[in-house]
Enzyme design. Structure first.
Site: not given
Length: 569
Positions: A261, A340, A452, A456, A485, A489
């Site tokens: 993702c 990572h 802002h 994720h 909502h 995802n």
């Protein structure tokens, strides 16, 4: 008594098991206590080596900005002593003493220095515009319809259906997300045909909108980067795009697979590097995940969870290093920080694609995913902090680190021996509160660094924990919760749906800084920082939120502060 060791990470939940149907307690209510692991307070346990890395980046990029004001101050003080006539006379007397050869040599060296700077200094990377695909309404499903489609497919027993229903009810996902029609197919295994059909729908839908918004023709694209974690056909998705839009033969194309993702930011980083090496060019980055090809038809609960959260979506963005695009661009890329944790076995296997006992493939989610993700996020934001935090925050933060490092000694608290070293400067809150002599850690205020936040959307639980750890407000978390909502995802493209939400609300102004934080399998955590180069007017078309933006935040997010842990048992 204060909790010791890792006990501060544990939280309890009382579960109502209903009325006992048999046994000695038949007819009476029964309860059980469920223990869950929480996201660690990673801002209380900062590792100094990652702070050093962040300050290393800061020094490399900021040393010139630090010396210029000093030189300007010294020069101004010297020049200020003379009147205009005295200054002109002094300059003339000084330069008159040089011969023509020396003057020409000075001009040549100055010209070479300026040319060298402009040739080898990093080019500014601009985000011209971006697009987020919105599927047709016939693919929209409520949570109840979603379970109905799963039941209709005949792939799941009642126990698996009931588990997915409970996950959906506490997920934070609404009743307007999108799923492909292939999930209701009775076929046990998704086909390449299904995957290609969904990929064509979402990718071409996003790209058509992007080319329309920017006015840039596909043949003008010099760099193309596509990321999709699970579905990786041959020819690749990038080749599919080149074939569909008939792009030129020398387009630099890349196809990233299996990167989870957070791959959207990795794709932006790769495109940025390509633009640095190829002047006067534009790049297109496409981020998506193919839901139908990742649909799990088995019974393993840890592999059923992705079914409940992942939904259709795709983002496409246009990057440029052409100076002429500055006037019409929306944002300028400021920083990318990548972390990572794949060298650790637990992190590597936290999100793992494999077959279950019935040989059905799917994504297996580790029970320790929240803790593993917290460690990766902690590392990433610790490295990012010195790059983005204002000087006041950096001084307070770094002075606290130095004070703890210099004054710390090996202490025994609550029966646990804690050595003082550079790898664990900030102990957990339970250990810090038990000793008055321990220096209280200073938690940086990231709201001073960014206007802002686009975090994720994994689940409501993770969003709540991140809000608690970073000290963010409900308004800061609103784009993430609204995206979860409304669209669910959508994997690597979710951070762009969040930015589209901010633009639809008309909140982005010139000079605002946007932090995109994404994390996923590997385990990886990546950050991208953008700076708005102009005021963003509320869009009148080509924004996925236009038909529902007035409903948010509204009542749909009123229960967002309730945490519902995942149940693997």
């Amino acid at each position: 008594m204060a909790p010791t060791g890792d006990q501060y990470l544990l939280s309890t939940e009382i579960v109502n098991r209903g009325v006992e149907s048999s046994g000695p307690d038949a007819g009476s209510m029964s309860f059980s206590v469920r223990v869950r692991r929480r996201l660690p307070d990673f801002l209380h346990s900062v590792k100094l080596k990652y702070v050093k890395l962040g300050y290393h980046y800061l020094i490399n990029h900021g040393i010139y900005l630090a010396t210029v004001p000093v030189l300007a101050l010294v020069f101004g003080a010297e020049v200020g002593r003379f009147t205009r006539e005295e200054l002109w006379r002094k300059l003339w007397d000084t330069t008159a003493g040089y011969d023509l050869v020396s003057l020409l040599l000075f001009v040549a060296v100055l010209t070479f220095t300026i040319s060298f700077y402009f040739l080898f200094s990093p080019r500014s990377i601009y985000l011209v515009d971006f697009a987020c695909f919105k599927p047709d309404d016939d693919l929209k499903v409520t949570k109840e319809e979603f379970i109905g489609l799963a039941r209709k497919s005949g792939k799941f027993d009642e126990e698996s259906l009931e588990f997915q229903k409970k996950i959906l009810e506490s997920s934070g996902i609404g009743d307007e997300t999108y799923v492909p029609k292939a999930i209701s197919s009775p076929e046990k295994i998704s086909t390449m045909k299904d995957g290609r059909a969904e990929a064509s729908l979402v990718i071409f839908g996003a790209l058509d909108e992007l080319f329309e918004k920017t006015g840039i023709q596909p043949k003008d694209v010099g760099v193309l980067v596509v990321n999709c974690s699970i579905f990786n056909p041959t020819p690749s998705l990038s080749a599919m795009i080149i074939n569909h839009y008939k792009m030129r033969g020398n387009t630099l194309s890349f196809n990233l697979g299996g990167m989870g993702c957070s791959a959207g930011i990795i794709a932006v980083d790769l495109a940025s590097d390509m633009l640095q090496a190829n002047s006067n060019n534009v790049a297109v980055v496409v981020s998506t995940e193919i839901v139908s090809y990742n649909w799990y038809p088995g019974r393993d609960r840890s592999m059923l969870i992705p079914n409940c959260f992942f939904r259709m979506g795709c983002s496409a963005l246009m990057l440029s290093n052409r100076r002429g695009d500055y006037r019409r661009a929306k944002y300028r890329l400021e920083h990318i920080v990548r972390t990572h944790k794949g060298s650790n076995d637990s992190s590597f296997q936290s999100v793992y694609q494999e077959e279950d006992e019935q040989r059905f493939k799917g994504l297996k989610i580790s029970k320790d995913i929240v803790e593993i993700g917290g460690d990766a996020i902690k590392t990433n934001i610790t490295t990012l902090g010195p790059l983005v935090l204002p000087v006041s925050e950096q001084l307070l933060f770094f002075s606290t680190l130095i004070k703890r490092y210099l004054s710390g000694t090996t202490k025994e608290k609550n029966g646990v021996t804690t050595p003082s070293n550079s790898s664990q400067l900030f102990p957990p809150p339970s250990s810090t509160s038990s000793s008055a002599t321990t220096t209280k850690p200073y938690i940086p205020d990231y709201k001073l660094a960014f206007e802002h936040f686009c975090i994720h959307v994994t689940s409501k639980t993770v969003l709540n924990e991140l809000q608690r750890n970073l000290g963010l407000s409900d308004t800061n978390m609103e784009p993430s919760r609204a995206t979860l909502h409304r669209f669910g995802n959508t994997s690597s493209s979710s951070i762009w749906y969040e930015l589209a939400y901010l633009e639809a609300k008309g909140r982005v102004k010139r000079g605002d800084r946007v932090w995109q934080l994404a994390f996923g399998s590997g385990f990886k955590c990546n950050s991208a920082v953008w700076k708005s180069v102009r005021d963003m007017e509320k869009p009148s078309a080509n924004n996925p939120w236009l038909d529902c933006i007035d409903r948010y935040p509204g009542e749909v997010l009123s229960q967002s502060n309730q945490v519902h842990p995942l149940n693997f048992s």
